[in-house]
Design an enzyme around this catalytic site. Structure first.
Site, PDB file in Angstrom:
ATOM      1  CD  GLU A 181      -9.671  -2.471  -1.414  1.00 40.90           C
ATOM      2  OE1 GLU A 181     -10.330  -2.575  -0.370  1.00 40.90           O
ATOM      3  OE2 GLU A 181      -8.950  -3.391  -1.850  1.00 40.90           O
TER       4      GLU A 181
ATOM      5  CG  ASP B 225      -1.780  -1.233   1.333  1.00 42.29           C
ATOM      6  OD1 ASP B 225      -2.121  -1.804   0.288  1.00 42.29           O
ATOM      7  OD2 ASP B 225      -2.092  -1.633   2.472  1.00 42.29           O
TER       8      ASP B 225
END
Length: 521
Positions: free
Chosen positions: A189, A18
């Site tokens: 997302e 991420d």
């Protein structure tokens, strides 16, 4: 200037998922998720986007990062790093039991820290991001269930709401911006907003973090109106390359423009070995990108993430190589060392026996949701050797210490020293689906106050060996299957760590284990 040779991708190997990036002048900063590991959210600095040095850990106090009771893949999800008007902002989600923070922000004027205590936002969902508009106003962008009601698990919306920086509170109306590129997409997302040429761009991931992971983009002339998806979506994915391609599950991007006007993307992806097995977790990769007809084009002419990348047109930076051997001679642990959940500070000392890391045996076990005496670092490659020198005098058979290869509390290998009939004993314990089992053991010919432990992995084969003199090693177990430590067997969002550990297995103890060094090569 530009390094004409190909540079290795990933730029951050091992469990660094991420990624989020920002530029301040000629300096670049990058953060990644840490889930239930502590300290949380490592921050890196680079001058050239290729060579990265860790300069700190943003969440290094329990007040910032309560993790008690967290499953290994809970904790810190998807941080975003941004800079505005002299201040760095890091926004993220703490997904932990009984955790009051939820989505929160911390700030700093120096990216190396210290960082503030958290500002909890009380917002819904996960994966929050920040966007600063030209007029200085700040906007929150996040992921939550559709406001009209989710039709299935993972039926999300990306929403936008203004953030008042003076109060650190969301204000005004919340706007549904986008639901992803596909009609019935799962898990839109990881949103980020960018502004270019009068357009607001919304870049997201969708289709989950597994093999179908993909990057999509939409745009709008306003933050308060629905975004229109690009007809060329997804702009990046590897799902069409099949499971034999060595880089898989590409997604969760962030982009940056260099001071020279080039555009680059950082994203996560995983390497496989011995079949479709991802032991290293999700790693950080660098990919070139450009703009055509008002839309981003990733790695023009190829459209995929590769295992090498040509350097940007930036001055070549240097990197402080992490040493193979950590001697524990300094008063603090290196920045890249971690604990699982919040450590009990009284269980660790680098000063009680200078030159050693002393671990006090704790009741909590590595195969629990407790706070075990465990210090670790990430596995960075499928082939490695790790070794430690352990000074340890167990007082009872329940006292053990040694090396651990850890994917989660439910899946790990423990290579431990203990005692049996007043002799030094070696144990290899496998935790599989939460069940511990001794799969190999040996009794040494005497009691040894110092034992050397070594673990070697080659692709998916592990070898555990030991020595009393650091010269002649005996094999306790070989051809031990490492596939159990992959996401594909164990599940979750993390990669494997390797560390040193001491436990009294649920019984009160004052015994300590002293580790002279730990090597990882």
């Amino acid at each position: 200037m530009r390094n004409k040779t190909a540079n290795t991708n990933p730029i951050l190997p091992g469990f660094y998922p991420d990624p989020s990036i920002c530029r301040v002048g000629e300096d670049y900063y990058l953060v990644t998720s840490t889930f239930a590991y502590y300290p949380g959210v490592p921050i890196f600095h680079s001058k050239d986007l290729i060579h990265w040095n860790q300069i700190g850990n943003i969440l290094n106090r329990k007040s910032q990062l309560p993790l008690d009771g967290a499953e290994t893949s809970e904790g810190i999800f998807a941080p975003t790093l941004r800079y505005h008007d002299g201040t760095f902002y890091m926004i993220t989600t703490n997904v932990s039991p009984n955790n009051p923070l939820g989505n929160f922000i911390v700030t700093a004027t120096d990216p190396a820290g210290p960082w503030s205590d958290p500002y909890p936002l009380g917002s819904e969902g996960i994966d929050p991001s920040l966007f600063f508009d030209d007029d200085g106003r700040c906007y929150y962008c996040g992921t939550k269930d559709r406001r009209e009601g989710a039709r299935y698990y993972g039926d999300n919306e990306i929403y936008i709401q203004e953030l008042d920086l003076s109060s650190m509170k969301l204000v005004g109306k919340s706007y549904a911006a986008w639901h992803g590129a596909l009609r019935n997409v799962e898990w839109p997302e990881g949103p980020h907003i960018y502004k270019k040429d009068g357009w607001y761009y919304l870049m997201i991931s969708e289709a989950g973090t597994g093999h179908n992971h993909a990057v999509s983009v939409a745009r709008s002339k306003s933050l308060t109106e629905p975004f229109e998806g690009h007809r060329g979506n997804p702009i990046l994915t590897h799902r069409h390359l099949g499971q034999s391609y060595p880089i898989v599950n590409v997604g969760h991007p962030d982009i940056v423009e260099t001071q020279n006007g080039e555009w680059w993307m950082v994203c996560l992806a995983s390497r496989t070995a011995g079949g479709y097995y991802r032991n290293l977790g999700r790693e950080t990769y660098l990919v070139p990108m450009t703009w055509e007809n008002g839309w981003p084009v990733v790695n023009p002419g190829k459209g995929i993430v590769e295992d090498t990348v040509m350097a940007p047109g930036l001055p070549v930076g240097g990197v402080d190589n992490v040493p193979v051997k950590e001697d524990f001679d300094l008063p603090d642990l290196p920045m890249n060392f971690m604990h699982i959940r919040n450590p009990k500070e009284q269980n660790y000392s680098l000063t009680e026996r200078p030159g050693y890391l002393r671990l006090k045996l704790d009741r909590d076990k590595i195969s629990s949701r407790g706070n075990p005496s465990y210090v670790c670092r990430r596995q960075l490659a499928f082939d490695f050797t790790a070794k430690t020198a352990l000074s340890f005098e167990p007082q009872s058979e329940n006292e053990q210490a040694g090396l651990v290869i850890y994917q989660s509390q439910s899946y790990n290998y423990q290579f431990l020293v203990g005692k049996k009939r007043d002799k030094t004993a070696l144990f290899l314990i496998q935790t599989y689906k939460d069940e511990e089992e001794i799969i190999a053991q040996a009794l040494m010919d005497d009691f040894y106050a110092e034992v050397f432990l070594r673990v070697t992995q080659k692709e998916q084969d592990l070898v555990f060996s030991f020595s009393s003199d650091d010269k002649v090693f005996k094999t306790l177990a070989d051809h031990v299957d490492a596939r159990m430590l992959s996401t594909d067997v164990a599940g979750g969002f993390v990669g494997t760590t390797i560390g040193i550990y001491a436990t009294s297995n649920g019984v009160a103890s004052d015994t300590v284990a002293d580790f002279d060094y730990m090597t990882y090569k």
